[in-house]
Write a protein that holds these residues in place. Structure first.
Motif, short mmCIF file in Angstrom:
data_model
loop_
_atom_site.label_atom_id
_atom_site.label_comp_id
_atom_site.label_asym_id
_atom_site.label_seq_id
_atom_site.Cartn_x
_atom_site.Cartn_y
_atom_site.Cartn_z
N THR A 13 -5.07 -5.32 5.81
CA THR A 13 -6.51 -4.91 4.73
C THR A 13 -7.74 -6.09 3.64
O THR A 13 -7.16 -6.83 3.58
CB THR A 13 -5.97 -3.93 3.19
OG1 THR A 13 -4.79 -2.91 3.91
CG2 THR A 13 -6.48 -2.97 2.39
N VAL A 68 -8.95 -0.71 6.34
CA VAL A 68 -8.03 -0.89 6.69
C VAL A 68 -7.35 -0.95 8.41
O VAL A 68 -8.22 -0.18 8.90
CB VAL A 68 -7.00 0.43 5.79
CG1 VAL A 68 -5.56 1.04 6.63
CG2 VAL A 68 -7.07 0.84 4.95
N MET A 74 0.93 -1.33 -0.01
CA MET A 74 0.38 0.07 0.21
C MET A 74 0.95 1.29 0.44
O MET A 74 1.38 1.20 0.87
CB MET A 74 -1.11 0.12 1.18
CG MET A 74 -1.26 1.35 0.95
SD MET A 74 -3.39 1.46 2.69
CE MET A 74 -4.15 0.21 2.07
#
Length: 431
Positions: free
Chosen positions: A381, A376, A288
């Motif tokens: 996630t 999140v 991410m």
């Protein structure tokens, strides 16, 4: 040898989806209700395909093995450009989530049946300059690459039982997109919507329960993509460093949020006055990127500067404070895509999709929808997206009377009984 293999696949698809009389190698049997079905061997597995005119639900169709080659930079660059173009059409203070990969794949699948005008418009909006063959191979490779633990992408094609799929398109959908295919009674719109939403829910672990709310009138076909992700961080946030009721300074004022804190070595960089940090997931196949723009710059604008520049991040000690957040979004994208240049392929344009159905119908894209979710938290996630394209009967330009007042025009108010002109207005400029 390759050409022979492709020809064989196309013949197989034509036999499955055409309403033509029996061909060699196809048996016609009656089921217990007296309905006739086609039965054919494919890769050693029996396929039951109800003939055109009789809804049969999902069919059991096996495609060729996916191509496991490397996805080209040209293909991924196109998706990144499409992602940014779509972001530019959202408000600067928009809060939500969307999946460009899911949306691009289902539109590229749809593009396989497009005529020249529709294809050119779709390629422009999708920012892709590749042949159909290269697009199909790239999507096959992407599906193969995403087929790891924690990530799943799937496609589906639902067609009205009044029509048969074009044989070439059926082969492409099965062999390159692993699309599940089925015939349904589209006169019962509620039932089709329920079936489509169930398919999306099943392929996103229940994270996307409702993609379609209703079908546009005269819908003949649905093309659907589902993407599901459930990954843990490579290094989880410390559960003891989760702080509640801290201020988040949003565009609409301050809001109370829960922030997660982490310290350690991360890949990060200062780029164009803002900061970027990369958080790896445990499978080392994904990360991410968290992008914090400089003061006064919107996240939308900042992403336009840093997208694809992740290799500028270098390992260094860093501290990250990240909101614990769950977002759900639903986007109806027909007009957005029209603004991005896809108008000829959409309802009201002059493009057609003759390569989707084995029928002499003028069809266009009547709806493009995406529902997306992201959660999140300290552990990782969970994210999912469902993207849908609804194909419906179009209106040919010869049959359509269009008045588009995007240049100087006039207005006149007339009294009907006397034919007296009561008011006249001309508009040359609008302040």
């Amino acid at each position: 040898m390759k050409l022979i293999k492709i020809a064989a696949m196309m013949i197989c698809a034509l036999m499955l989806f055409s309403c033509a009389p029996a061909s060699p190698g196809v048996d016609h049997d009656a089921d217990e209700n007296g309905k006739t079905t086609n039965q054919q061997e494919d890769n050693g597995k029996l396929i039951n395909s109800t003939v055109k005119g009789e809804p049969s639900g999902w069919l059991d169709i096996k495609g060729e093995p996916l191509d496991n080659g490397e996805v080209s930079d040209e293909f991924t660059s196109a998706t990144n450009a499409f992602a940014l173009a779509l972001l530019e059409n959202l408000d600067d203070d928009w809060t939500g989530v969307y999946s460009p990969a899911s949306l691009a794949m289902v539109l590229q699948l749809t593009m396989q049946g497009a005529d020249e005008k529709s294809r050119a418009a779709m390629a422009e909006a999708l920012h892709i300059d590749m042949t159909n063959d290269d697009i199909n191979v790239s999507n096959s490779r992407l599906l193969s690459a995403l087929g790891s633990k924690g990530i799943n992408m799937a496609n589906a094609v639902m067609v009205s039982s009044e029509y048969a799929l074009n044989g070439n398109f059926a082969a492409i959908a099965a062999n390159f997109y692993r699309a599940e295919t089925g015939t349904f009674d589209f006169t019962d719109g509620r039932s089709v919507v329920d079936s489509a939403n169930k398919w999306v829910s099943d392929h996103t672990n229940g994270r996307i329960k409702q993609l379609f709310e209703m079908l546009p009138k005269d819908t003949l076909m649905l093309l659907i993509n589902a993407l599901d992700l459930d990954l843990n961080w490579k290094t989880s946030f410390d559960a003891e460093k989760v702080y509640k009721d801290l201020d988040f300074h949003g565009t609409n004022g301050d809001q109370k949020v829960t922030l997660m804190a982490a310290k350690g070595e991360f890949l990060c960089a200062e780029i164009d006055g803002g900061k970027v940090i990369l958080l790896p997931y445990e499978n080392d196949e994904c990360f991410m990127a968290v992008a914090l723009p400089p003061e006064g710059v919107s996240p939308n604008a900042y992403l336009g500067k840093v997208m694809g520049r992740w290799n500028e991040c270098k390992a260094r000690e860093a501290e990250l404070w990240l909101p614990k957040i769950e977002l759900n979004s639903r986007l109806e994208l027909l007009e957005t895509l029209r603004a991005m240049g896809m108008g000829e392929a959409l309802l009201g344009g002059s493009g057609n999709f003759p390569g989707l159905l084995d029928a002499d119908e003028f069809i266009q894209i009547g709806d493009v929808i995406q529902a997306a979710h992201i959660n999140v938290n300290e552990n990782g996630t969970q994210a999912a997206a469902g993207s849908g394209v609804a194909m419906k009967r179009g209106i040919s330009l010869e049959d359509k009377f269009v008045v588009r007042c995007d240049r100087p025009y006039a207005m006149v108010i007339v009294h009907t009984a006397t034919n007296e002109t009561l008011f006249v207005a001309t508009v040359n400029n609008i302040e």
